[in-house]
Design a protein around this motif. Structure first.
Motif, PDB file in Angstrom:
ATOM      1  N   LYS A  27       0.660  -1.208  -0.298  1.00 51.17           N
ATOM      2  CA  LYS A  27       0.182  -0.343  -0.070  1.00 51.17           C
ATOM      3  C   LYS A  27       0.739   1.154   0.280  1.00 51.17           C
ATOM      4  O   LYS A  27       1.893   1.229   0.618  1.00 51.17           O
ATOM      5  CB  LYS A  27      -0.869   0.204   1.358  1.00 51.17           C
ATOM      6  CG  LYS A  27      -1.798  -1.187   1.062  1.00 51.17           C
ATOM      7  CD  LYS A  27      -3.153  -1.194   1.219  1.00 51.17           C
ATOM      8  CE  LYS A  27      -3.748  -1.724   1.533  1.00 51.17           C
ATOM      9  NZ  LYS A  27      -5.113  -2.543   0.570  1.00 51.17           N
ATOM     10  N   ILE A  28       0.315   2.879  -0.599  1.00 51.78           N
ATOM     11  CA  ILE A  28       1.369   3.691  -1.141  1.00 51.78           C
ATOM     12  C   ILE A  28       0.992   4.136   0.464  1.00 51.78           C
ATOM     13  O   ILE A  28       2.361   5.021   1.283  1.00 51.78           O
ATOM     14  CB  ILE A  28       0.257   4.186  -1.702  1.00 51.78           C
ATOM     15  CG1 ILE A  28       0.717   3.728  -2.826  1.00 51.78           C
ATOM     16  CG2 ILE A  28       1.342   5.674  -1.817  1.00 51.78           C
ATOM     17  CD1 ILE A  28      -0.124   4.625  -4.240  1.00 51.78           C
ATOM     18  N   ALA A  29      -0.180   3.992   1.808  1.00 53.95           N
ATOM     19  CA  ALA A  29       0.069   4.880   2.757  1.00 53.95           C
ATOM     20  C   ALA A  29       1.212   3.247   3.403  1.00 53.95           C
ATOM     21  O   ALA A  29       1.639   4.782   4.268  1.00 53.95           O
ATOM     22  CB  ALA A  29      -1.734   4.697   3.028  1.00 53.95           C
ATOM     23  N   PHE A  54       9.225   0.481 -14.225  1.00 50.91           N
ATOM     24  CA  PHE A  54       9.768   0.233 -13.157  1.00 50.91           C
ATOM     25  C   PHE A  54       9.059  -0.271 -11.895  1.00 50.91           C
ATOM     26  O   PHE A  54       9.191  -0.949 -10.891  1.00 50.91           O
ATOM     27  CB  PHE A  54      10.328   1.892 -11.822  1.00 50.91           C
ATOM     28  CG  PHE A  54      11.262   2.240 -13.112  1.00 50.91           C
ATOM     29  CD1 PHE A  54      12.463   1.502 -13.065  1.00 50.91           C
ATOM     30  CD2 PHE A  54      10.915   2.958 -13.726  1.00 50.91           C
ATOM     31  CE1 PHE A  54      13.242   2.230 -14.221  1.00 50.91           C
ATOM     32  CE2 PHE A  54      12.469   3.748 -14.223  1.00 50.91           C
ATOM     33  CZ  PHE A  54      13.613   3.079 -14.592  1.00 50.91           C
ATOM     34  N   VAL A  55       7.326  -0.539 -11.808  1.00 52.82           N
ATOM     35  CA  VAL A  55       6.231  -0.662 -10.877  1.00 52.82           C
ATOM     36  C   VAL A  55       5.433  -1.119 -11.609  1.00 52.82           C
ATOM     37  O   VAL A  55       4.710  -0.547 -12.761  1.00 52.82           O
ATOM     38  CB  VAL A  55       6.687   0.342  -9.360  1.00 52.82           C
ATOM     39  CG1 VAL A  55       7.550   0.949  -8.668  1.00 52.82           C
ATOM     40  CG2 VAL A  55       5.539   1.056  -9.894  1.00 52.82           C
ATOM     41  N   GLU A  56       4.183  -1.835 -10.864  1.00 53.38           N
ATOM     42  CA  GLU A  56       3.236  -2.450 -11.327  1.00 53.38           C
ATOM     43  C   GLU A  56       2.181  -1.823 -10.461  1.00 53.38           C
ATOM     44  O   GLU A  56       2.962  -2.209  -9.463  1.00 53.38           O
ATOM     45  CB  GLU A  56       2.911  -3.730 -11.614  1.00 53.38           C
ATOM     46  CG  GLU A  56       4.316  -3.988 -12.576  1.00 53.38           C
ATOM     47  CD  GLU A  56       3.595  -5.607 -12.293  1.00 53.38           C
ATOM     48  OE1 GLU A  56       3.628  -6.376 -11.974  1.00 53.38           O
ATOM     49  OE2 GLU A  56       4.531  -6.462 -14.021  1.00 53.38           O
ATOM     50  N   SER A  57       0.831  -1.881 -10.822  1.00 55.41           N
ATOM     51  CA  SER A  57      -0.255  -1.856  -9.837  1.00 55.41           C
ATOM     52  C   SER A  57      -1.425  -2.170  -9.958  1.00 55.41           C
ATOM     53  O   SER A  57      -1.525  -2.701 -10.723  1.00 55.41           O
ATOM     54  CB  SER A  57      -0.198  -0.080  -9.541  1.00 55.41           C
ATOM     55  OG  SER A  57      -0.959   0.499 -10.562  1.00 55.41           O
ATOM     56  N   ARG A  58      -1.767  -2.321  -8.929  1.00 55.50           N
ATOM     57  CA  ARG A  58      -3.392  -2.883  -8.296  1.00 55.50           C
ATOM     58  C   ARG A  58      -4.636  -1.827  -8.484  1.00 55.50           C
ATOM     59  O   ARG A  58      -4.216  -1.685  -7.370  1.00 55.50           O
ATOM     60  CB  ARG A  58      -3.640  -4.380  -8.083  1.00 55.50           C
ATOM     61  CG  ARG A  58      -3.377  -5.475  -9.276  1.00 55.50           C
ATOM     62  CD  ARG A  58      -2.905  -7.187  -8.361  1.00 55.50           C
ATOM     63  NE  ARG A  58      -2.031  -7.703  -8.594  1.00 55.50           N
ATOM     64  CZ  ARG A  58      -1.785  -8.658  -7.148  1.00 55.50           C
ATOM     65  NH1 ARG A  58      -2.953  -8.812  -6.299  1.00 55.50           N
ATOM     66  NH2 ARG A  58      -0.420  -9.343  -7.515  1.00 55.50           N
ATOM     67  N   ARG A  59      -5.717  -1.550  -8.820  1.00 56.75           N
ATOM     68  CA  ARG A  59      -6.497  -1.003  -8.134  1.00 56.75           C
ATOM     69  C   ARG A  59      -7.237  -1.255  -7.157  1.00 56.75           C
ATOM     70  O   ARG A  59      -7.468  -2.845  -7.404  1.00 56.75           O
ATOM     71  CB  ARG A  59      -7.271  -0.089  -8.950  1.00 56.75           C
ATOM     72  CG  ARG A  59      -6.474   1.046 -10.012  1.00 56.75           C
ATOM     73  CD  ARG A  59      -7.147   1.735 -11.278  1.00 56.75           C
ATOM     74  NE  ARG A  59      -7.900   2.123 -10.383  1.00 56.75           N
ATOM     75  CZ  ARG A  59      -8.780   3.262 -11.048  1.00 56.75           C
ATOM     76  NH1 ARG A  59      -8.976   3.425 -12.921  1.00 56.75           N
ATOM     77  NH2 ARG A  59      -9.238   3.852 -10.431  1.00 56.75           N
ATOM     78  N   GLY A  60      -8.495  -1.057  -6.617  1.00 60.42           N
ATOM     79  CA  GLY A  60      -8.954  -1.840  -5.797  1.00 60.42           C
ATOM     80  C   GLY A  60      -8.800  -1.850  -3.931  1.00 60.42           C
ATOM     81  O   GLY A  60      -7.058  -1.426  -4.026  1.00 60.42           O
ATOM     82  N   GLU A  62      -7.635  -4.772  -2.463  1.00 54.42           N
ATOM     83  CA  GLU A  62      -6.706  -5.651  -2.129  1.00 54.42           C
ATOM     84  C   GLU A  62      -4.964  -5.682  -3.157  1.00 54.42           C
ATOM     85  O   GLU A  62      -4.456  -5.493  -2.805  1.00 54.42           O
ATOM     86  CB  GLU A  62      -6.966  -7.021  -2.412  1.00 54.42           C
ATOM     87  CG  GLU A  62      -7.633  -7.494  -0.918  1.00 54.42           C
ATOM     88  CD  GLU A  62      -7.359  -6.928   0.145  1.00 54.42           C
ATOM     89  OE1 GLU A  62      -6.836  -7.474   0.624  1.00 54.42           O
ATOM     90  OE2 GLU A  62      -8.501  -6.911   0.671  1.00 54.42           O
ATOM     91  N   GLY A  63      -5.234  -3.976  -4.164  1.00 47.01           N
ATOM     92  CA  GLY A  63      -4.450  -3.432  -4.887  1.00 47.01           C
ATOM     93  C   GLY A  63      -3.288  -2.407  -4.137  1.00 47.01           C
ATOM     94  O   GLY A  63      -3.166  -2.496  -2.079  1.00 47.01           O
ATOM     95  N   GLY A  64      -2.668  -1.975  -4.699  1.00 44.17           N
ATOM     96  CA  GLY A  64      -1.475  -1.630  -4.197  1.00 44.17           C
ATOM     97  C   GLY A  64      -0.291  -1.157  -5.164  1.00 44.17           C
ATOM     98  O   GLY A  64      -0.588  -1.007  -6.231  1.00 44.17           O
TER      99      GLY A  64
END
Length: 64
Positions: A27-29, A54-60, A62-64
Motif C-alpha cells: 500500500k502507498i500509505a 519500474f513498478v506495477e500497480s493494482r486498483r481496488g 486489495e491493490g497496491g
C-alpha cells in the motif's frame, strides 16, 4: 551531483518495495508512513515510476 527531492523520494520508495519479502501488493500509505513521504506526492512519484515500467500497480481494496 544533486538529486532532487522527488528523485530522492522515488529511490526511497523503490528501496522500500525491494525490501518487502512477499509478492503481495504494498500500500502507498504504508510506504509513505515508513519513509516519511507525503502520500499525495508519493502517488505522483509512483505514477511516473509506473509509466517508466519500474513498478506495477493494482486498483481496488486489495491493490497496491
Amino acid at each position: 551531483m544533486h538529486i532532487s527531492v522527488k528523485g530522492e523520494y522515488a529511490l526511497h520508495a523503490l528501496f522500500d518495495l525491494a525490501l518487502q519479502r512477499t509478492r503481495e501488493p504494498v500500500k502507498i500509505a504504508g510506504i509513505a508512513k515508513r519513509q516519511k513521504i507525503p502520500q499525495k506526492f508519493l502517488e505522483l512519484i509512483l505514477a511516473g515510476l509506473k509509466q517508466g515500467g519500474f513498478v506495477e500497480s493494482r486498483r481496488g481494496a486489495e491493490g497496491g
